[in-house]
Design an enzyme around this catalytic site. Structure first.
Site, PDB file in Angstrom:
ATOM      1  N   HIS B  76       0.840  -1.194   0.000  1.00 35.35           N
ATOM      2  CA  HIS B  76       0.000   0.000   0.000  1.00 35.35           C
ATOM      3  C   HIS B  76       0.877   1.247   0.000  1.00 35.35           C
ATOM      4  O   HIS B  76       0.713   2.146  -0.834  1.00 35.35           O
ATOM      5  CB  HIS B  76      -0.903  -0.009   1.228  1.00 35.35           C
ATOM      6  CG  HIS B  76      -1.429   1.324   1.638  1.00 35.35           C
ATOM      7  ND1 HIS B  76      -2.326   2.033   0.878  1.00 35.35           N
ATOM      8  CD2 HIS B  76      -1.170   2.084   2.721  1.00 35.35           C
ATOM      9  CE1 HIS B  76      -2.595   3.168   1.489  1.00 35.35           C
ATOM     10  NE2 HIS B  76      -1.905   3.232   2.605  1.00 35.35           N
ATOM     11  N   ASP B 105       8.700  22.631 -25.227  1.00 33.34           N
ATOM     12  CA  ASP B 105       8.559  21.268 -24.712  1.00 33.34           C
ATOM     13  C   ASP B 105       9.536  21.119 -23.557  1.00 33.34           C
ATOM     14  O   ASP B 105      10.175  22.090 -23.152  1.00 33.34           O
ATOM     15  CB  ASP B 105       8.844  20.224 -25.810  1.00 33.34           C
ATOM     16  CG  ASP B 105       8.202  18.880 -25.480  1.00 33.34           C
ATOM     17  OD1 ASP B 105       8.490  18.351 -24.402  1.00 33.34           O
ATOM     18  OD2 ASP B 105       7.386  18.392 -26.300  1.00 33.34           O
ATOM     19  N   TRP B 141       7.189  -0.415   4.365  1.00 31.07           N
ATOM     20  CA  TRP B 141       7.799   0.230   3.200  1.00 31.07           C
ATOM     21  C   TRP B 141       9.225   0.659   3.513  1.00 31.07           C
ATOM     22  O   TRP B 141      10.005   0.932   2.613  1.00 31.07           O
ATOM     23  CB  TRP B 141       6.971   1.430   2.750  1.00 31.07           C
ATOM     24  CG  TRP B 141       7.142   2.686   3.527  1.00 31.07           C
ATOM     25  CD1 TRP B 141       6.654   2.945   4.776  1.00 31.07           C
ATOM     26  CD2 TRP B 141       7.847   3.877   3.124  1.00 31.07           C
ATOM     27  NE1 TRP B 141       7.013   4.218   5.160  1.00 31.07           N
ATOM     28  CE2 TRP B 141       7.734   4.819   4.173  1.00 31.07           C
ATOM     29  CE3 TRP B 141       8.556   4.244   1.965  1.00 31.07           C
ATOM     30  CZ2 TRP B 141       8.308   6.087   4.108  1.00 31.07           C
ATOM     31  CZ3 TRP B 141       9.120   5.520   1.916  1.00 31.07           C
ATOM     32  CH2 TRP B 141       8.995   6.417   2.979  1.00 31.07           C
ATOM     33  N   SER B 168      13.945   6.195 -12.909  1.00 32.35           N
ATOM     34  CA  SER B 168      12.897   6.985 -13.552  1.00 32.35           C
ATOM     35  C   SER B 168      12.802   8.371 -12.927  1.00 32.35           C
ATOM     36  O   SER B 168      12.817   9.384 -13.625  1.00 32.35           O
ATOM     37  CB  SER B 168      11.557   6.254 -13.435  1.00 32.35           C
ATOM     38  OG  SER B 168      10.494   7.153 -13.587  1.00 32.35           O
ATOM     39  N   SER B 169      12.723   8.442 -11.593  1.00 32.64           N
ATOM     40  CA  SER B 169      12.521   9.784 -11.018  1.00 32.64           C
ATOM     41  C   SER B 169      13.756  10.645 -11.176  1.00 32.64           C
ATOM     42  O   SER B 169      13.632  11.859 -11.338  1.00 32.64           O
ATOM     43  CB  SER B 169      12.107   9.754  -9.544  1.00 32.64           C
ATOM     44  OG  SER B 169      12.100   8.489  -9.023  1.00 32.64           O
ATOM     45  N   HIS B 252      13.377  11.275   4.677  1.00 36.85           N
ATOM     46  CA  HIS B 252      12.748  12.531   5.051  1.00 36.85           C
ATOM     47  C   HIS B 252      12.644  13.500   3.883  1.00 36.85           C
ATOM     48  O   HIS B 252      11.555  13.996   3.605  1.00 36.85           O
ATOM     49  CB  HIS B 252      13.359  13.190   6.273  1.00 36.85           C
ATOM     50  CG  HIS B 252      12.515  14.337   6.681  1.00 36.85           C
ATOM     51  ND1 HIS B 252      11.380  14.198   7.442  1.00 36.85           N
ATOM     52  CD2 HIS B 252      12.543  15.629   6.293  1.00 36.85           C
ATOM     53  CE1 HIS B 252      10.779  15.359   7.538  1.00 36.85           C
ATOM     54  NE2 HIS B 252      11.464  16.253   6.847  1.00 36.85           N
ATOM     55  N   GLU B 254      12.293  12.716   1.009  1.00 35.78           N
ATOM     56  CA  GLU B 254      11.218  12.128   0.217  1.00 35.78           C
ATOM     57  C   GLU B 254       9.858  12.687   0.627  1.00 35.78           C
ATOM     58  O   GLU B 254       9.028  13.006  -0.224  1.00 35.78           O
ATOM     59  CB  GLU B 254      11.239  10.605   0.378  1.00 35.78           C
ATOM     60  CG  GLU B 254      10.017   9.890  -0.168  1.00 35.78           C
ATOM     61  CD  GLU B 254       9.904   9.972  -1.684  1.00 35.78           C
ATOM     62  OE1 GLU B 254      10.904  10.291  -2.345  1.00 35.78           O
ATOM     63  OE2 GLU B 254       8.800   9.722  -2.194  1.00 35.78           O
ATOM     64  N   TYR B 256       9.187  15.526   1.781  1.00 27.17           N
ATOM     65  CA  TYR B 256       9.014  16.887   1.268  1.00 27.17           C
ATOM     66  C   TYR B 256       8.911  16.884  -0.245  1.00 27.17           C
ATOM     67  O   TYR B 256       8.274  17.759  -0.831  1.00 27.17           O
ATOM     68  CB  TYR B 256      10.122  17.807   1.774  1.00 27.17           C
ATOM     69  CG  TYR B 256       9.970  18.021   3.256  1.00 27.17           C
ATOM     70  CD1 TYR B 256       8.844  18.657   3.744  1.00 27.17           C
ATOM     71  CD2 TYR B 256      10.886  17.522   4.151  1.00 27.17           C
ATOM     72  CE1 TYR B 256       8.656  18.807   5.097  1.00 27.17           C
ATOM     73  CE2 TYR B 256      10.701  17.669   5.508  1.00 27.17           C
ATOM     74  CZ  TYR B 256       9.582  18.308   5.979  1.00 27.17           C
ATOM     75  OH  TYR B 256       9.381  18.440   7.317  1.00 27.17           O
ATOM     76  N   SER B 267      -0.293  27.534  -4.015  1.00 25.70           N
ATOM     77  CA  SER B 267       0.099  28.938  -4.207  1.00 25.70           C
ATOM     78  C   SER B 267      -0.351  29.471  -5.563  1.00 25.70           C
ATOM     79  O   SER B 267      -0.367  30.681  -5.774  1.00 25.70           O
ATOM     80  CB  SER B 267       1.619  29.064  -4.077  1.00 25.70           C
ATOM     81  OG  SER B 267       2.044  28.510  -2.853  1.00 25.70           O
ATOM     82  N   HIS B 301      14.780  11.957  13.166  1.00 23.05           N
ATOM     83  CA  HIS B 301      13.568  12.070  13.990  1.00 23.05           C
ATOM     84  C   HIS B 301      12.638  10.882  13.753  1.00 23.05           C
ATOM     85  O   HIS B 301      11.651  10.733  14.459  1.00 23.05           O
ATOM     86  CB  HIS B 301      12.838  13.401  13.754  1.00 23.05           C
ATOM     87  CG  HIS B 301      12.269  13.584  12.387  1.00 23.05           C
ATOM     88  ND1 HIS B 301      12.236  14.797  11.767  1.00 23.05           N
ATOM     89  CD2 HIS B 301      11.705  12.731  11.513  1.00 23.05           C
ATOM     90  CE1 HIS B 301      11.672  14.677  10.596  1.00 23.05           C
ATOM     91  NE2 HIS B 301      11.337  13.421  10.413  1.00 23.05           N
ATOM     92  N   HIS B 302      12.995  10.019  12.807  1.00 21.59           N
ATOM     93  CA  HIS B 302      12.233   8.782  12.630  1.00 21.59           C
ATOM     94  C   HIS B 302      12.797   7.665  13.496  1.00 21.59           C
ATOM     95  O   HIS B 302      12.294   6.547  13.476  1.00 21.59           O
ATOM     96  CB  HIS B 302      12.269   8.350  11.164  1.00 21.59           C
ATOM     97  CG  HIS B 302      11.582   9.313  10.252  1.00 21.59           C
ATOM     98  ND1 HIS B 302      10.238   9.235   9.975  1.00 21.59           N
ATOM     99  CD2 HIS B 302      12.045  10.382   9.581  1.00 21.59           C
ATOM    100  CE1 HIS B 302       9.914  10.215   9.148  1.00 21.59           C
ATOM    101  NE2 HIS B 302      10.990  10.926   8.898  1.00 21.59           N
ATOM    102  N   THR B 327       7.543  26.602   7.095  1.00 19.15           N
ATOM    103  CA  THR B 327       6.228  26.102   6.699  1.00 19.15           C
ATOM    104  C   THR B 327       5.147  27.027   7.197  1.00 19.15           C
ATOM    105  O   THR B 327       4.168  27.299   6.499  1.00 19.15           O
ATOM    106  CB  THR B 327       6.009  24.689   7.259  1.00 19.15           C
ATOM    107  OG1 THR B 327       7.213  23.952   7.118  1.00 19.15           O
ATOM    108  CG2 THR B 327       4.901  23.989   6.515  1.00 19.15           C
ATOM    109  N   LYS B 330       4.616  29.918   4.995  1.00 17.26           N
ATOM    110  CA  LYS B 330       3.763  29.607   3.848  1.00 17.26           C
ATOM    111  C   LYS B 330       2.294  29.682   4.232  1.00 17.26           C
ATOM    112  O   LYS B 330       1.497  30.376   3.599  1.00 17.26           O
ATOM    113  CB  LYS B 330       4.090  28.219   3.317  1.00 17.26           C
ATOM    114  CG  LYS B 330       5.399  28.173   2.576  1.00 17.26           C
ATOM    115  CD  LYS B 330       5.676  26.791   2.043  1.00 17.26           C
ATOM    116  CE  LYS B 330       6.714  26.828   0.952  1.00 17.26           C
ATOM    117  NZ  LYS B 330       6.274  27.570  -0.238  1.00 17.26           N
ATOM    118  N   ARG B 449       1.289   0.614  15.407  1.00 17.20           N
ATOM    119  CA  ARG B 449       0.967   0.487  13.987  1.00 17.20           C
ATOM    120  C   ARG B 449       1.411  -0.887  13.496  1.00 17.20           C
ATOM    121  O   ARG B 449       2.038  -1.644  14.227  1.00 17.20           O
ATOM    122  CB  ARG B 449       1.642   1.599  13.187  1.00 17.20           C
ATOM    123  CG  ARG B 449       3.142   1.610  13.318  1.00 17.20           C
ATOM    124  CD  ARG B 449       3.728   2.884  12.761  1.00 17.20           C
ATOM    125  NE  ARG B 449       3.827   2.816  11.296  1.00 17.20           N
ATOM    126  CZ  ARG B 449       4.661   3.562  10.582  1.00 17.20           C
ATOM    127  NH1 ARG B 449       5.463   4.419  11.201  1.00 17.20           N
ATOM    128  NH2 ARG B 449       4.712   3.466   9.279  1.00 17.20           N
TER     129      ARG B 449
END
Ligand code: HEA
Ligand code: HEA
Ligand code: CUA
Ligand SMILES: [Cu+2]
Lengths: 371, 540, 286
Positions: B76, B105, B141, B168-169, B252, B254, B256, B267, B301-302, B327, B330, B449
């Site tokens: 998932h 293009d 994951w 790819s990315s 992390h 990732e 963001y 925005s 922090h994880h 943040t 924003k 979890r």
């Protein structure tokens, strides 16, 4: 439900920090949302609002940069204080080594030289099986009860030495106010000092495979004198089981005891009827190993198989348990080898392969290190 | 949109049918491919989530075995993150960035095609593991060793699938950077760029810096499993926790990567429907940049519970908390943009506003998680699950929805069904909170979890959450229907589409012809999304 | 910025070939690791497809470039592409260097009882001393010796540095349009690259046969072979690219003003060069 204050000085302060931060961020949220909704209500075109064209105000931007910084500092201070207090594991009056296994816990009381395993209790284990007839609601403390509880003295500074045997687990009892990962090959330290007698329940908190959800932790905090009594009792039992190991067991005894052990230890993977769960958990019903030669079978059960969930039960169970389980599996589910394994045999092997962990060296050095 | 662009007049002969999509080098067609791929993955990943919620509906095991449950959790997340959210953002970038900067293009059209066409194969491999005897990966994951190393035959396939996604990315990101830095029309100065372009430029850097590190981490897993290395084995001098450090150094940033483009989208939308220029454009740009920078120094922090030295824990706590400041800037700028505007509430605006409110909730719970002693309690509970779904679902996904409604008239040339759009918004917003808000309580009450079954004291909230889950899931079928309907036809869209819309993309016809800006437009303050005269004042 | 029109190919059939190739390649590897006999063949087939794709793709680009379809802007895009590709490679190596530093600065000392590792050492690995190189408290992979920095590795360092110089000479020659010199220096560079690889091979054989140092020699073996291995892989790729460029030089491609392909490969070669220097310092010397 909110977080529980818990029953240790640390858990109390954690609770306070939690509430403090929770309130602050709630206020922030409310303010921000209030501003948004006012604007949404007042400045909508349908009410004929004309769009102003301002796009900037240094003053405003400085304000909402500085204020959050101040708020954060206010939150950081208590957090830092509490954390420093937690990290100081010195001055322990008592050391307990906790080892996570897939999927149960082992507890070694280093000073009192107790050593036992603690797994999910029978009823929960039965009720949790898929399509089980027993409803979770009929089991008290469903999934939060164990066969052997961890008895601890109150008002004693206890240091936990956490590690694991296979994969990473995490030892968590909310009422103590913390969780710590139990990492294979490493030892983590954490301490507690329980102020109120009582029963405190927790769970493994790091994904450790299929039964991660089924390896609870139950602490029974008692007054120091009761604790001493409990220790004495445990010592008696172990002596008793010594003699159990020595004597010769009858086939019926082995089969009966074997069935209990099998259902507690093996059935979750290999299933009550030995049919297993392909492909990860092979069937025991007429499997090569179980019907094959005894030595190989014993070796597999005692030392496990790498890269699979088959754990090494060698040091984990009592000799009579292993002997009985082996005898049972070799003569059930249609397996009819007729073999009988005696506890003494297993005991022999166990002595041979006792791991350095519980060798005297280990304990001795702990005393040495205790400040 | 297929239908419309195909019948584009001013254009040389084109391969048709499947070939056309396999060989295309056109940023609009490739963008379309990305978007449809992402939608498909969203439903597949969502279906897995519904399996999870179904099993957690009541205590006890009814639907699946624990082993399969863990596979669902793992797949998932992988499908949603790498299959739904990231490709959606890349698709939006493909469609809009060239239109917004006035480029004919993408800078590297062939590579653009490759970036996309690697993905279906990567996910073919990933999803195929579900049907392997050993089953799909079941270690979460995050693929922590040693658990992930216990995986069966599927293990190697998963690792290589991740490698392909990474390739790819990275190529996608390189292309976007090259396009933004090198393809802007004359007069499209950096400070005239729409914020969506800015946020994507910065996101692309995060991708290029982050993905290779993930590739390295999983490569070490592979060698530990198959070639006897000891990176994550203490017996050999390694450390299982080392994997977590390397993974989160990617992990992390990732997260963001999954939110910065969303900030950009919001925005764009809020000023349009407030009929008022974006407040504090320049500070928005700086805020985005500082968030990106900070994202590389907060990873641990994880891992507050792995037992790291005190100094480390404190550093990562402070660094993490600091992210709240940019943040916050924003959020406040968005509110200020609405302030004294002249607002209307079409579906894109609704989703944008939903984003601001619900993302903020997720962000605030994030700040709570950053408080180390408190995280000793929160970590690996449903409190965390609630946090990241608020920032991912009501954050990233809501922003993607908003973008789809905002730009789909430009893509198809037709207006979507506004009434259905509003229904979709309200169904989603109500059900998503029923789905995820109770999970805060579950976490605080002590529910870990990644468990398929739980004590009866957690029953009520889980049932509520599951009901919300199904409601939210099926609400997304409304979206599917709206998209199909809009591609098929409907009320013709004007070029301007939205009264308050500014910027180059609104100067081209709707639907945007296959080839736009063959000769670059001259950009000045009148056409630019953000006129420099405005920015000038807004420099601190 | 954009002068005139930008060259946009109408269709590209190589990318999809590349995707299929990668798909076959990695599925092959995966099967291989799971011990299927089909695996190796699939992997080889996949590799073949990918290589064909690369040649086909680049041939196309070269043709277009030589027929002058590309504006300066296209050239700039290519440069951007190459720069950021190299950056991503840097980050890939960073992951492995990170592992090396983490092991040396944290993991191993902890196992040896420093800092937070006191109890780890006392209870699990009594008597284990944290020294580098190590294959861990349980002597994984058996005893081994390491390769001295100032033997072959030193020579290799000099070789790579020299090759960096020769490719610069080639660049100069190209700018001055001295074709023969250009080709000469290119061949020299390729030769040095090949020599480096040869010596690396020899070093590996030596390590496995005589020193007992293998990929399985605990954390030292892991970091040593993964870092030098991936570097060697990049040198190999770099050398192949150099050969292609050399052939193009022979064919008379490139002009003094416009020779991006050459520069791209040169950048790549310098990158490989720098990685080695870092590697030499942290893997061999320290
Ligand atoms: C889009 C994705 C996304 C985003 C944007 C964020 C944003 C943040 N996250 Fe989150 N996070 C995840 C996705 C994300 N996260 C995921 C997926 C996980 C779990 C991974 C896993 O384990 O599987 C996770 C887990 C996670 C953890 C680990 C929890 C644990 O496992 O124990 C922590 C701890 O610090 C954290 C913190 C934060 C913080 C501080 C922010 C900040 O960026 C938030 C900043 C925003 C605000 C603060 C709100 C707006 C600000 C204001 C209104 C100004 C005023 C506010 C203050 C002064 C406080 N996150
Ligand atoms: C962007 C990322 C993203 C998104 C969008 C979602 C969306 C959802 N997630 Fe999320 N989730 C994660 C990222 C995400 N999640 C991550 C990273 C984890 C951690 C994994 C880990 O622990 O390793 C996680 C874990 C996670 C858990 C915890 C599992 C566990 O710990 O065991 C749960 C439980 O409720 C959950 C639920 C949901 C639900 C209900 C949705 C809903 O929003 C989904 C919406 C539903 C649909 C869109 C369904 C549409 C389909 C139909 C209507 C049926 C028809 C079907 C077809 C046509 C195929 N997720
Ligand atoms: Cu043990 Cu989870
Ligand atoms: Cu994070």
């Amino acid at each position: 439900d909110n977080m529980r204050p818990g029953v240790t000085p640390f858990s109390q302060s954690v609770y306070e920090v939690h509430m403090f931060v929770l309130i602050i961020v709630s206020i922030i949220g409310v303010l921000v949302f209030a501003a948004m909704f006012t604007s949404m209500i007042l400045h909508r075109k349908s009410r004929g609002a004309e769009a102003a064209q301002f796009s900037h105000s240094t003053k405003a931007e400085v304000i909402w940069t500085v204020i959050p910084i101040l708020i954060l500092i206010v939150m950081a201070v208590p957090a830092t204080i509490v954390l420093i207090e937690m990290e100081d594991t010195s001055g322990a009056e008592m050391n307990i080594k906790v080892t996570g296994y897939q999927w149960l816990w082992r507890y070694e009381y280093l000073e009192d030289e107790l050593d036992f395993y603690s797994a999910l209790d029978r009823d929960s284990n039965y009720a949790r099986q898929k399509g089980s007839t027993l409803s979770p609601y009929e089991v008290d403390n469903y999934l939060l009860e164990v066969d052997n509880r961890v008895v601890l003295p109150t008002d004693t500074r206890i240091r936990f030495l956490l590690t694991a045997d296979d994969v990473i687990h995490s030892w968590w009892v909310p009422d103590l106010g913390w969780k710590r990962d139990a990492i294979p090959g490493m030892i983590n330290e954490a301490w507690t000092e329980i102020t109120e007698p009582g029963i405190y329940r927790g769970q493994c908190a790091e994904l450790c495979g299929k039964d991660h959800g089924f390896m609870p932790i139950v602490i029974e905090a008692v007054l120091p004198e009761e604790y001493r009594a409990w220790v004495a009792g445990m010592k008696q039992d172990s002596i008793a089981s010594e003699s159990e190991v020595e004597r010769l067991w009858s086939r019926d005894e082995l089969m009966a005891h074997g069935e209990t052990i099998y259902q507690a230890q093996c059935a979750t993977c290999h299933q009550i009827d030995g049919s297993g769960m392909q492909p990860a958990f092979p069937a025991l019903a007429n499997s090569e190993v179980v019907t094959g030669e005894i030595e190989a079978h014993i070796d597999l059960v005692m030392n496990g198989r790498d890269g699979t969930a088959m754990a090494a039960f060698g040091q984990r169970l009592q000799p009579q348990d292993i002997a009985a389980a082996l005898t049972y599996t070799r003569n059930s589910f249609g397996n009819a080898t007729g073999d009988m394994i005696q506890p003494a045999q297993i005991d022999h092997l166990q002595q041979a392969t006792a791991s350095p962990i519980e060798s005297e060296g280990g304990l001795a050095s702990v005393e040495a290190s205790a400040p | 949109m297929t239908a419309t662009t195909a019948h584009d007049e001013h254009h040389h002969e084109q391969p048709t049918g499947l070939k056309r999509w396999l060989y295309t080098t056109n940023h609009k067609e490739i963008g379309t491919l990305y978007l449809f791929f992402s939608l498909a993955m969203f439903f597949i990943g969502g279906a897995m989530a519904l399996v999870i919620r179904a099993e957690l509906f009541v205590p006890g095991l009814q639907v699946v075995n624990p082993e399969f449950f863990n596979q669902m959790t793992t797949m998932h997340a992988l499908v949603m993150i790498f299959g739904a959210v990231m490709p959606a953002f890349v698709g939006l970038a493909n469609w809009m960035v060239p239109l917004m900067v006035g480029a004919p293009d993408m800078a590297l059209p062939r590579m653009n095609n490759w970036s996309f066409w690697i993905l279906p194969f990567a996910f073919l491999i990933l999803l195929s593991t579900l049907f392997m005897p050993s089953g799909a990966p079941a270690s979460g994951w995050t693929l922590y060793p040693p658990l992930s190393l216990q995986g069966g035959n599927s293990f190697a396939f998963v690792i290589f699938a991740i490698h392909l996604m990474g390739i790819s990315s990275i190529m996608g990101a390189i292309n976007i950077i090259a396009t933004i830095l090198n393809m802007r029309a004359p007069g499209m100065t950096l400070l005239r760029m729409p914020l969506f372009v800015w946020t994507w430029l910065i996101t692309a850097f995060l991708l290029i810096a982050g993905m290779p590190v993930l590739a390295g981490a999983v490569t070490m897993l592979l060698t530990d499993r198959f070639f006897g290395t000891s990176f994550f084995d203490a017996a050999g001098g390694g450390d299982p926790v080392m994997y977590q450090h390397i993974f989160w150094f990617f992990g992390h940033p990732e997260v963001y990567i999954m939110i910065l483009p969303a900030f950009g989208i919001v925005s764009e939308i809020i000023p349009t429907f407030s009929r008022k220029p974006l407040f504090g454009y320049t500070s928005m740009v700086y805020a985005t940049a500082s968030i990106a920078f900070l994202s590389f120094i907060v990873w641990a922090h994880h891992m507050f519970t792995v037992g790291m030295p005190l100094g480390g824990a404190l550093f990562f706590m402070y660094a993490t908390m600091v992210i709240a400041v940019p943040t916050g800037i924003k959020v406040f700028n968005w509110v200020a943009t609405m302030w004294r505007g002249s607002m209307t509430f079409e579906t894109p605006m609704l989703f944008a506003l939903g984003f601001v409110i619900l993302f903020t909730i997720g962000g605030l719970s994030g700040v709570m998680l950053a408080i180390v002693p408190a995280d000793f309690q929160y970590h690996d509970t449903y409190f965390v699950v609630a946090h990241f779904h608020y920032v991912l679902v009501t954050g990233a996904i809501f922003a993607i929805m908003a973008a789809a409604y905002y730009w789909i008239p430009k893509w198809t040339g037709y207006m979507y069904d506004e009434r259905l759009g509003k229904i979709h918004f309200w169904c989603s917003t109500i059900s998503v909170n029923v789905l995820f808000f109770p999970q805060h309580y579950l976490g605080l009450a002590g529910m870990p979890r990644r468990i398929p079954d739980y004590g009866v004291q957690f029953a009520e909230f889980n049932m509520i959450s599951s009901i919300g889950g199904f409601a939210f899931g099926f609400s997304q079928l409304i979206f599917l229907w709206i998209v199909i309907k809009c591609v098929r036809g409907g009320e013709k869209a004007t070029d301007q589409v939205w009264e308050g819309a500014r910027g180059l993309e609104w100067t081209v016809p709707s639907p945007a012809p296959l080839h736009t800006f063959d000769t670059p437009p001259i950009v000045d303050d009148r056409v630019a999304a953000h006129s420099e005269s405005l920015n000038a004042e807004s420099r601190p | 910025m954009a002068q005139g029109t930008y060259y946009v190919p109408h269709t590209a059939k190589w990318p999809i070939v590349g995707s299929v190739g990668l798909f076959v390649l990695v599925s092959g590897f995966a099967k291989w690791m799971n011990g299927s006999d089909l695996g190796p063949w699939m992997a080889i087939a996949g590799a073949a497809i990918v290589i064909t794709m690369l040649f086909g793709w680049f041939a196309e680009v070269i043709k277009e470039s030589e027929s002058g379809l590309y504006s300066n802007q296209v050239d700039a895009s290519f440069r951007q592409g190459m720069i950021w590709f190299i950056f991503s490679e840097v980050m890939f190596f960073a992951a492995f260097f990170g592992a090396l530093f983490y092991a040396r600065i944290f993991a191993v000392p902890w196992l040896g009882g420093e800092g937070t590792g006191v109890m780890t050492n006392e209870l699990l690995y009594p008597g284990y001393l944290a020294v580098w190189p190590t294959n861990g408290p349980e002597n994984i992979g058996g005893d081994f010796q390491t390769i001295g920095a100032f033997e072959l590795p030193m020579i290799n360092t000099l070789i790579l540095l020299l090759s960096g110089a020769t490719i610069t000479m080639a660049h100069v020659a190209l700018k001055k349009l001295k074709r023969n010199a250009l080709v000469f220096w290119m061949i020299a560079t390729v030769a040095l690259g090949a020599l480096f690889l040869g010596l690396q091979m020899y070093e590996y054989v030596h390590a496995y046969r005589d020193l007992g140092l293998t990929l399985g020699s605990g954390i030292y073996g892991s970091t040593f072979f993964m870092l030098t291995g991936f570097h060697g892989l990049h040198v190999t790729v770099g050398s192949i690219m150099l050969i292609v460029i050399t052939l193009r030089c022979v064919k008379g491609h490139f002009e003094p003003k416009n020779h991006f392909a050459f520069e791209a490969v040169a950048w790549y070669w310098h990158f490989v060069d720098v990685v080695w220097l870092v590697l030499f310092v942290f893997v061999y010397v320290l």
